[in-house]
Each structure stands twice: as C-alpha cells, then as structure tokens.
Design a protein around this motif. Structure first.
Motif, PDB file in Angstrom:
ATOM      1  N   TYR A  15       0.775  -1.058   0.000  1.00 40.73           N
ATOM      2  CA  TYR A  15      -0.003   0.166   0.013  1.00 40.73           C
ATOM      3  C   TYR A  15       0.886   1.207  -0.161  1.00 40.73           C
ATOM      4  CZ  TYR A  15      -3.581  -3.151   1.808  1.00 40.73           C
ATOM      5  OH  TYR A  15      -4.404  -4.335   1.732  1.00 40.73           O
ATOM      6  N   PRO A  16       0.591   2.242  -0.792  1.00 35.25           N
ATOM      7  CA  PRO A  16       1.541   3.372  -1.010  1.00 35.25           C
ATOM      8  C   PRO A  16       1.251   4.356   0.199  1.00 35.25           C
ATOM      9  CG  PRO A  16      -0.227   3.436  -2.447  1.00 35.25           C
ATOM     10  CD  PRO A  16      -0.152   2.094  -1.778  1.00 35.25           C
ATOM     11  N   PHE A  17       0.087   4.372   0.728  1.00 32.53           N
ATOM     12  CA  PHE A  17      -0.191   4.755   1.825  1.00 32.53           C
ATOM     13  C   PHE A  17      -1.043   3.947   2.863  1.00 32.53           C
ATOM     14  CE2 PHE A  17      -0.123   8.127  -1.280  1.00 32.53           C
ATOM     15  CZ  PHE A  17       0.891   9.082  -0.786  1.00 32.53           C
ATOM     16  N   GLY A  18      -0.469   3.444   3.735  1.00 31.59           N
ATOM     17  CA  GLY A  18      -1.126   2.219   4.504  1.00 31.59           C
ATOM     18  C   GLY A  18      -1.185   2.142   6.027  1.00 31.59           C
ATOM     19  N   SER A  19      -1.444   3.525   6.432  1.00 31.37           N
ATOM     20  CA  SER A  19      -1.809   3.487   7.980  1.00 31.37           C
ATOM     21  C   SER A  19      -3.142   3.259   8.259  1.00 31.37           C
ATOM     22  CB  SER A  19      -1.454   5.003   8.433  1.00 31.37           C
ATOM     23  OG  SER A  19      -2.536   5.834   7.952  1.00 31.37           O
ATOM     24  N   SER A  20      -3.551   2.976   9.508  1.00 32.08           N
ATOM     25  CA  SER A  20      -4.875   2.414  10.085  1.00 32.08           C
ATOM     26  C   SER A  20      -5.829   3.553   9.481  1.00 32.08           C
ATOM     27  CB  SER A  20      -5.000   2.383  11.252  1.00 32.08           C
ATOM     28  OG  SER A  20      -4.507   3.376  12.336  1.00 32.08           O
ATOM     29  N   THR A  41       1.369  -2.870   4.674  1.00 28.66           N
ATOM     30  CA  THR A  41       0.902  -1.722   5.331  1.00 28.66           C
ATOM     31  C   THR A  41       2.149  -0.974   5.496  1.00 28.66           C
ATOM     32  OG1 THR A  41       0.908  -2.164   7.453  1.00 28.66           O
ATOM     33  CG2 THR A  41      -1.159  -2.617   6.002  1.00 28.66           C
ATOM     34  N   THR A  42       1.834   0.436   5.945  1.00 25.28           N
ATOM     35  CA  THR A  42       2.781   1.236   6.391  1.00 25.28           C
ATOM     36  C   THR A  42       2.744   1.210   7.755  1.00 25.28           C
ATOM     37  OG1 THR A  42       1.575   3.103   6.254  1.00 25.28           O
ATOM     38  CG2 THR A  42       2.947   2.696   4.554  1.00 25.28           C
ATOM     39  N   ARG A  43       2.412   0.480   8.719  1.00 24.10           N
ATOM     40  CA  ARG A  43       2.093   0.281  10.046  1.00 24.10           C
ATOM     41  C   ARG A  43       3.665  -0.394  10.458  1.00 24.10           C
ATOM     42  NH1 ARG A  43      -3.773  -2.057   9.430  1.00 24.10           N
ATOM     43  NH2 ARG A  43      -4.599   0.082   8.636  1.00 24.10           N
ATOM     44  N   TRP A  44       4.119   0.060  11.534  1.00 21.85           N
ATOM     45  CA  TRP A  44       5.398  -0.418  11.928  1.00 21.85           C
ATOM     46  C   TRP A  44       5.193  -1.403  12.871  1.00 21.85           C
ATOM     47  CZ3 TRP A  44      10.439   2.147  14.132  1.00 21.85           C
ATOM     48  CH2 TRP A  44      10.864   3.358  13.186  1.00 21.85           C
TER      49      TRP A  44
END
Length: 96
Positions: A15-20, A41-44
C-alpha cells in the motif's frame, strides 16, 4: 496491465499509504480479491507466525534515508525488532 507488460506474475502488493487511517477492511478485501499472496501496510511492526491469517495487511519496518543513514544504531534497533515492539506495546498483531 503490469503483468502483461512485464510478462511476470505480480504476487505481492504494498500500500503506498497504509496507515490505519488510510487502509482498512475494505482495502484488505480488495487486495485478497485481486489474488495477491501478501501485502504490506505502512504500520510499523514485526511479522510473526500469527500473521499467517493476515497476509493482506502485514506490517513492515520502514527505512528512512535521512533518519537511518545518520544513526545506524537506530536502524539496527528497527531491523532487529526492538523499536517496532516498543511502538506496538509488545502487541504481536498490528493489522487493525
């Protein structure tokens, strides 16, 4: 379109922008429907065996050139999983 141009199967998605706030169940369902084997996702977070049922929304460890090239210790703490564990308060699954 990419598969036909590359003559290769694309099995994984990021996902290019994958925060919640940016991706949730709707996007996860779309990715599954498209047949991707995994997506990040971009979630750590660290990936654990428990993620086997959440392959459409895997966390990742971001690498940032400005931050990580200036402090290799920080990068090592991210890669070895220490920082993601602390960020997620030792929660293993961070998909939602």
């Amino acid at each position: 379109r990419l598969e036909s141009k590359l003559h290769k199967s694309i099995d994984h998605f990021s996902y290019p922008f994958g925060s919640s706030e940016e991706v949730n169940e709707r996007e996860f369902a779309i990715v599954k429907e498209c047949g991707f084997k995994t997506s990040t996702t971009t979630r750590w977070g660290n990936v654990f065996q428990e993620h086997r049922d959440h392959k459409e929304c895997l966390p990742r460890i971001p690498v940032n050139e400005k931050r990580d090239l200036h402090d290799v210790k920080f990068l090592r703490l991210s890669i070895n999983g220490a920082i993601p564990c602390m960020i997620n308060k030792f929660k293993r699954i961070v998909t939602v």
